[in-house]
Scaffold this motif. Structure first.
Motif, PDB file in Angstrom:
ATOM      1  N   SER A 199       0.977  -0.362  -5.523  1.00 20.73           N
ATOM      2  CA  SER A 199       0.341   0.117  -4.289  1.00 20.73           C
ATOM      3  C   SER A 199      -0.905   0.956  -4.596  1.00 20.73           C
ATOM      4  O   SER A 199      -1.892   0.896  -3.848  1.00 20.73           O
ATOM      5  CB  SER A 199       1.336   0.893  -3.415  1.00 20.73           C
ATOM      6  N   ILE A 200      -0.889   1.699  -5.680  1.00 21.25           N
ATOM      7  CA  ILE A 200      -2.085   2.473  -6.071  1.00 21.25           C
ATOM      8  C   ILE A 200      -3.205   1.516  -6.478  1.00 21.25           C
ATOM      9  O   ILE A 200      -4.362   1.671  -6.069  1.00 21.25           O
ATOM     10  CB  ILE A 200      -1.753   3.455  -7.222  1.00 21.25           C
ATOM     11  N   LYS A 201      -2.839   0.494  -7.243  1.00 21.59           N
ATOM     12  CA  LYS A 201      -3.827  -0.507  -7.674  1.00 21.59           C
ATOM     13  C   LYS A 201      -4.479  -1.176  -6.464  1.00 21.59           C
ATOM     14  O   LYS A 201      -5.698  -1.357  -6.410  1.00 21.59           O
ATOM     15  CB  LYS A 201      -3.111  -1.589  -8.510  1.00 21.59           C
ATOM     16  N   ASN A 202      -3.671  -1.528  -5.480  1.00 22.42           N
ATOM     17  CA  ASN A 202      -4.192  -2.189  -4.278  1.00 22.42           C
ATOM     18  C   ASN A 202      -5.095  -1.258  -3.474  1.00 22.42           C
ATOM     19  O   ASN A 202      -6.156  -1.663  -3.001  1.00 22.42           O
ATOM     20  CB  ASN A 202      -3.042  -2.692  -3.407  1.00 22.42           C
ATOM     21  N   ARG A 203      -4.668  -0.004  -3.312  1.00 28.29           N
ATOM     22  CA  ARG A 203      -5.477   0.975  -2.574  1.00 28.29           C
ATOM     23  C   ARG A 203      -6.836   1.164  -3.257  1.00 28.29           C
ATOM     24  O   ARG A 203      -7.866   1.211  -2.582  1.00 28.29           O
ATOM     25  CB  ARG A 203      -4.721   2.314  -2.526  1.00 28.29           C
ATOM     26  N   GLU A 204      -6.824   1.235  -4.589  1.00 26.19           N
ATOM     27  CA  GLU A 204      -8.078   1.463  -5.309  1.00 26.19           C
ATOM     28  C   GLU A 204      -8.964   0.229  -5.319  1.00 26.19           C
ATOM     29  O   GLU A 204     -10.194   0.341  -5.313  1.00 26.19           O
ATOM     30  CB  GLU A 204      -7.787   1.977  -6.731  1.00 26.19           C
TER      31      GLU A 204
ATOM     32  N   ASN B 282      -5.388  10.601  -2.688  1.00 26.09           N
ATOM     33  CA  ASN B 282      -4.951  11.052  -4.014  1.00 26.09           C
ATOM     34  C   ASN B 282      -3.426  11.106  -4.120  1.00 26.09           C
ATOM     35  O   ASN B 282      -2.886  11.659  -5.073  1.00 26.09           O
ATOM     36  CB  ASN B 282      -5.576  12.410  -4.362  1.00 26.09           C
ATOM     37  N   TYR B 283      -2.721  10.533  -3.147  1.00 26.54           N
ATOM     38  CA  TYR B 283      -1.252  10.502  -3.194  1.00 26.54           C
ATOM     39  C   TYR B 283      -0.818   9.500  -4.260  1.00 26.54           C
ATOM     40  O   TYR B 283      -1.219   8.336  -4.224  1.00 26.54           O
ATOM     41  CB  TYR B 283      -0.694  10.088  -1.825  1.00 26.54           C
ATOM     42  N   ASN B 284       0.000   9.959  -5.211  1.00 26.95           N
ATOM     43  CA  ASN B 284       0.351   9.066  -6.311  1.00 26.95           C
ATOM     44  C   ASN B 284       1.848   8.931  -6.557  1.00 26.95           C
ATOM     45  O   ASN B 284       2.257   8.361  -7.566  1.00 26.95           O
ATOM     46  CB  ASN B 284      -0.375   9.500  -7.592  1.00 26.95           C
ATOM     47  N   CYS B 285       2.669   9.414  -5.623  1.00 25.60           N
ATOM     48  CA  CYS B 285       4.125   9.274  -5.775  1.00 25.60           C
ATOM     49  C   CYS B 285       4.579   7.971  -5.143  1.00 25.60           C
ATOM     50  O   CYS B 285       5.450   7.947  -4.265  1.00 25.60           O
ATOM     51  CB  CYS B 285       4.847  10.462  -5.147  1.00 25.60           C
ATOM     52  N   CYS B 286       3.960   6.892  -5.545  1.00 30.79           N
ATOM     53  CA  CYS B 286       4.282   5.576  -4.991  1.00 30.79           C
ATOM     54  C   CYS B 286       4.133   4.559  -6.125  1.00 30.79           C
ATOM     55  O   CYS B 286       3.781   4.931  -7.244  1.00 30.79           O
ATOM     56  CB  CYS B 286       3.347   5.256  -3.816  1.00 30.79           C
ATOM     57  N   SER B 287       4.382   3.302  -5.840  1.00 31.38           N
ATOM     58  CA  SER B 287       4.375   2.311  -6.923  1.00 31.38           C
ATOM     59  C   SER B 287       2.970   2.129  -7.502  1.00 31.38           C
ATOM     60  O   SER B 287       1.965   2.311  -6.803  1.00 31.38           O
ATOM     61  CB  SER B 287       4.909   0.973  -6.414  1.00 31.38           C
ATOM     62  N   ILE B 288       2.924   1.743  -8.756  1.00 27.06           N
ATOM     63  CA  ILE B 288       1.642   1.479  -9.428  1.00 27.06           C
ATOM     64  C   ILE B 288       0.910   0.356  -8.701  1.00 27.06           C
ATOM     65  O   ILE B 288      -0.301   0.396  -8.527  1.00 27.06           O
ATOM     66  CB  ILE B 288       1.888   1.141 -10.921  1.00 27.06           C
TER      67      ILE B 288
ATOM     68  N   MET C  44       0.858  -1.190   0.000  1.00 20.04           N
ATOM     69  CA  MET C  44       0.000   0.000   0.000  1.00 20.04           C
ATOM     70  C   MET C  44       0.897   1.244   0.000  1.00 20.04           C
ATOM     71  O   MET C  44       2.088   1.146   0.294  1.00 20.04           O
ATOM     72  CB  MET C  44      -0.897  -0.010   1.242  1.00 20.04           C
ATOM     73  N   PRO C  45       0.336   2.424  -0.304  1.00 22.40           N
ATOM     74  CA  PRO C  45       1.171   3.636  -0.388  1.00 22.40           C
ATOM     75  C   PRO C  45       1.860   4.015   0.924  1.00 22.40           C
ATOM     76  O   PRO C  45       2.858   4.745   0.918  1.00 22.40           O
ATOM     77  CB  PRO C  45       0.180   4.723  -0.806  1.00 22.40           C
ATOM     78  N   SER C  46       1.314   3.557   2.053  1.00 22.16           N
ATOM     79  CA  SER C  46       1.948   3.877   3.343  1.00 22.16           C
ATOM     80  C   SER C  46       1.572   2.793   4.337  1.00 22.16           C
ATOM     81  O   SER C  46       0.723   1.955   4.067  1.00 22.16           O
ATOM     82  CB  SER C  46       1.442   5.222   3.878  1.00 22.16           C
ATOM     83  N   ASP C  47       2.208   2.867   5.505  1.00 28.05           N
ATOM     84  CA  ASP C  47       1.786   2.015   6.615  1.00 28.05           C
ATOM     85  C   ASP C  47       0.484   2.564   7.195  1.00 28.05           C
ATOM     86  O   ASP C  47       0.088   3.686   6.918  1.00 28.05           O
ATOM     87  CB  ASP C  47       2.849   2.017   7.724  1.00 28.05           C
ATOM     88  N   PHE C  48      -0.132   1.754   8.058  1.00 28.17           N
ATOM     89  CA  PHE C  48      -1.327   2.171   8.800  1.00 28.17           C
ATOM     90  C   PHE C  48      -0.935   3.278   9.774  1.00 28.17           C
ATOM     91  O   PHE C  48       0.120   3.217  10.403  1.00 28.17           O
ATOM     92  CB  PHE C  48      -1.863   0.953   9.564  1.00 28.17           C
TER      93      PHE C  48
END
Ligand SMILES: [Zn+2]
Length: 146
Positions: free
Chosen positions: A109-114, A101-107, A87-91
């Motif tokens: 992690s964005i896919k998983n968040r969405e 809307n943070y998108n400076c992370c791996s694709i 995920m884009p960050s830890d809990f």
């Protein structure tokens, strides 16, 4: 940080039913939900407020949060063996990385968040802008603070 005496996850009955449906949706795709926090007593809200003291991330105890109503959950995705998905960050990372809307992370992690958001929204939850892991029952107003 550990805030609870035991690890039972408590929610309003209606909210729990929605959560089960979201989990079933994900099981069909080879994933499941891992819950970090659900109903939160006001006594715990007070302790957490002392640590964070930032209304972007935690409701002050005098107002109460939707967690205090038993109608909000903090959660993430795991695979069927229980391994955390990226995920884009830890809990409870109280930074920019927590924002939806943070998108400076791996694709990945964005896919998983969405995917997490899709499963929750399709089953009666709403997300908030400041934390990708937090979801409110869309009917939370039916419930008072406990
Ligand atoms: Zn939360």
């Amino acid at each position: 940080m550990k805030f609870y005496e035991d690890n039972r996850c408590l929610l309003r009955y209606g909210t729990a039913k929605k959560l089960i449906r979201a989990n079933e949706y994900l099981l069909n795709l080879g994933f499941k939900l891992k819950v970090w926090d659900a109903y939160r007593p006001l006594s715990v809200q007070k302790i957490m407020w002392e640590f964070v003291k930032d209304e972007d991330f935690i409701a002050p105890p005098w107002r109460g949060s939707i967690h205090n109503r038993g109608a909000a959950v903090d959660l993430t995705l795991v695979d069927l063996k229980g391994n955390d998905l990226e995920m884009p960050s830890d809990f409870d990372d109280f930074s920019e990385r927590a924002k939806i809307n943070y998108n400076c992370c791996s694709i990945e992690s964005i896919k998983n968040r969405e995917l997490l958001a899709e499963a929750m929204i399709k089953n009666g939850f709403r997300r908030i802008k400041s934390e990708w892991w937090h979801f409110n029952d869309e009917e939370f107003e039916k419930y008072d603070i406990l």
